[in-house]
Design an enzyme around this catalytic site. Structure first.
Site, PDB file in Angstrom:
ATOM      1  N   LYS A   1     -28.457 -15.154  -6.243  1.00  0.00           N
ATOM      2  CA  LYS A   1     -27.080 -15.197  -5.761  1.00  0.00           C
ATOM      3  C   LYS A   1     -26.812 -16.604  -5.250  1.00  0.00           C
ATOM      4  O   LYS A   1     -27.506 -17.096  -4.356  1.00  0.00           O
ATOM      5  CB  LYS A   1     -26.890 -14.187  -4.644  1.00  0.00           C
TER       6      LYS A   1
ATOM      7  N   TYR B   1     -14.746  -6.159 -12.397  1.00  0.00           N
ATOM      8  CA  TYR B   1     -13.512  -5.510 -11.952  1.00  0.00           C
ATOM      9  C   TYR B   1     -12.652  -5.100 -13.138  1.00  0.00           C
ATOM     10  O   TYR B   1     -11.678  -4.378 -12.981  1.00  0.00           O
ATOM     11  CB  TYR B   1     -12.751  -6.435 -11.004  1.00  0.00           C
TER      12      TYR B   1
ATOM     13  N   LYS C   1     -22.508 -20.162   3.440  1.00  0.00           N
ATOM     14  CA  LYS C   1     -23.737 -19.359   3.322  1.00  0.00           C
ATOM     15  C   LYS C   1     -24.861 -20.152   2.659  1.00  0.00           C
ATOM     16  O   LYS C   1     -25.794 -19.583   2.108  1.00  0.00           O
ATOM     17  CB  LYS C   1     -23.417 -18.074   2.557  1.00  0.00           C
TER      18      LYS C   1
ATOM     19  N   ARG D   1     -13.729 -11.805  -0.415  1.00  0.00           N
ATOM     20  CA  ARG D   1     -13.724 -11.879   1.051  1.00  0.00           C
ATOM     21  C   ARG D   1     -12.379 -11.406   1.597  1.00  0.00           C
ATOM     22  O   ARG D   1     -12.319 -10.792   2.662  1.00  0.00           O
ATOM     23  CB  ARG D   1     -14.074 -13.300   1.504  1.00  0.00           C
TER      24      ARG D   1
ATOM     25  N   LYS E   1     -25.502 -13.655  -9.992  1.00  0.00           N
ATOM     26  CA  LYS E   1     -24.167 -13.655  -9.391  1.00  0.00           C
ATOM     27  C   LYS E   1     -23.838 -15.045  -8.871  1.00  0.00           C
ATOM     28  O   LYS E   1     -24.662 -15.611  -8.152  1.00  0.00           O
ATOM     29  CB  LYS E   1     -24.160 -12.650  -8.237  1.00  0.00           C
TER      30      LYS E   1
HETATM   31  C1  PBG Z   1     -21.806 -10.752   0.328  1.00  0.00           C
HETATM   32  C2  PBG Z   1     -21.077 -10.451  -0.937  1.00  0.00           C
HETATM   33  C3  PBG Z   1     -20.364 -11.362  -1.686  1.00  0.00           C
HETATM   34  C4  PBG Z   1     -19.796 -10.679  -2.761  1.00  0.00           C
HETATM   35  C5  PBG Z   1     -20.232  -9.362  -2.675  1.00  0.00           C
HETATM   36  N1  PBG Z   1     -21.017  -9.230  -1.532  1.00  0.00           N
HETATM   37  C6  PBG Z   1     -20.242 -12.830  -1.523  1.00  0.00           C
HETATM   38  C7  PBG Z   1     -19.736 -13.335  -0.260  1.00  0.00           C
HETATM   39  O1  PBG Z   1     -18.792 -12.805   0.339  1.00  0.00           O
HETATM   40  O2  PBG Z   1     -20.315 -14.322   0.164  1.00  0.00           O
HETATM   41  C8  PBG Z   1     -18.899 -11.298  -3.783  1.00  0.00           C
HETATM   42  C9  PBG Z   1     -18.336 -10.389  -4.827  1.00  0.00           C
HETATM   43  C10 PBG Z   1     -17.173 -10.976  -5.552  1.00  0.00           C
HETATM   44  O3  PBG Z   1     -16.756 -12.131  -5.324  1.00  0.00           O
HETATM   45  O4  PBG Z   1     -16.631 -10.262  -6.402  1.00  0.00           O
HETATM   46  N2  PBG Z   1     -22.809  -9.883   0.654  1.00  0.00           N
END
Ligand code: PBG
Length: 338
Positions: A206, A325, A229, A216, A260
């Site tokens: 990730k 999605y 992060k 978010r 991801k």
């Molecule tokens: C964090 C999390 C993220 C996504 C899913 N779980 C990344 C983040 O907010 O840093 C991103 C999924 C997306 O962008 O579709 N645990």
């Protein structure tokens, strides 16, 4: 035909790639990859309440749903043949705190959703995340102490959360918080609680990506998150490090691996599929979805064609499936084609 030798013949000899491309039927004969409904994992957003369907502005066509509406949507997904869904909660702000303690509540939003889904739609797989970000007041994936996301304490909590999610009926635990050592800890905790058959789909690689913005917003962490992060997600510049990170997860007992975001990281999909041979899934994340939607809504690209092209690219790169999605749109269009 004149039989006259052309300049092209001199250069390419008798080899002409066009012969296999000349008609729809030849193209179908030589097609190497296909997207089927079995390739799809549908990520969904859950909100408290009943009969709630809230649009997400940066993700046109995607809604946050209350559990009752989610169950209806999951029935439709199952009827279309989608094998599994991945649930993400938008937790009431009053329940968020520094340590994300609500993740340990057996009756929290994510666990209640799992119970409702497994009861009403047992034929669809439920994949749940144990990252703390939906539950923390600072939007980070782990416990924050003096400006540091502390690894081992977070792993302990994440492993406990995994057992609670499995107790609620989760079929696959999918940890996205990128702490070191979490896969082994989750495996031990699940086994210790008698959940040997609950799988782990590791967010093995990730990246600290700019493509998570709309997500978010969807779970309400956008306004909370301070800083970034980068101290726990992988640097987008690093491919070999990502393979090493995945290797640890394999060693610790991951059943499936995830990459991801998706499209900017097809090289990683290919490398970890080649390296480990485990099932590999790409997460086509919110920003990737938003890009395609925004361009399509402006009339700049053909959105449906672009969507299918990206999904094929994941298959070509060795992925066994895609969290997207677009899952319901794809499933409907595949069903309509017959
Ligand atoms: C964090 C999390 C993220 C996504 C899913 N779980 C990344 C983040 O907010 O840093 C991103 C999924 C997306 O962008 O579709 N645990």
């Amino acid at each position: 035909m004149t039989g006259k030798t052309s300049i092209v013949d001199e250069i390419t000899g008798r080899r002409r790639m066009r012969r296999n491309r000349k008609a729809d039927w030849t193209r179908r004969m030589v097609r190497e990859n296909r997207v089927t409904v079995d390739d799809l994992i549908w990520p969904v957003f859950i909100v408290p309440g009943t009969n709630v369907v809230e649009p997400i502005s940066a993700m046109p066509g995607v809604n946050r749903m209350s559990i009752d509406r989610l169950v209806e949507a999951a029935k439709e997904a199952a009827d279309l043949g989608i094998p599994s869904i991945a649930t993400f909660p938008n937790i009431d702000m009053s329940l968020r705190d520094l340590t994300g303690s609500n993740i340990l509540a057996a009756d929290n939003l994510i666990n209640e959703a799992t119970r409702a889904l497994k009861k009403a739609v047992p034929q669809i797989g439920v994949i749940t995340d144990v990252a703390l970000d939906p539950f923390t007041s600072h939007g980070h994936d782990g416990i924050l102490r003096e400006g540091v996301i502390v690894n081992d304490e977070t792993v302990e909590q994440v492993a406990r959360a995994a057992v609670i999610q499995a107790d609620a009926g989760s079929d696959i635990i999918s940890p996205s918080e990128m702490m070191d050592g979490r896969i082994g800890a989750i495996r031990r905790a699940l086994d210790g609680a008698g959940h040997q058959d609950v799988g782990i789909m590791s967010y093995a690689t990730k990246f600290a990506s700019a493509f998570y913005g709309p997500y978010r917003d969807a779970i309400g962490t956008g306004g909370l998150l301070k800083g970034d992060k980068k101290t726990y997600y992988i640097d987008p510049a690093n491919g070999t490090e990502a393979v090493r990170d995945a290797a640890l997860d394999v060693e610790e007992g991951a059943d499936m691996l995830m990459v991801k975001p998706g499209l900017p990281y097809l090289d990683i999909c290919w490398r970890i599929k080649e390296a480990f041979g485990l099932p590999v899934f790409a997460y086509q994340v919110s920003g990737e979805y938003a890009q395609i939607k925004a361009a399509a809504m402006n009339g700049w690209i053909d959105g449906d064609a672009a969507m299918m092209e990206t999904l094929l690219a994941f298959k070509r790169a060795g992925c066994d499936g895609i969290l997207t999605y677009f899952a319901m749109d794809v499933a409907r269009s595949l069903a309509a084609r017959g």
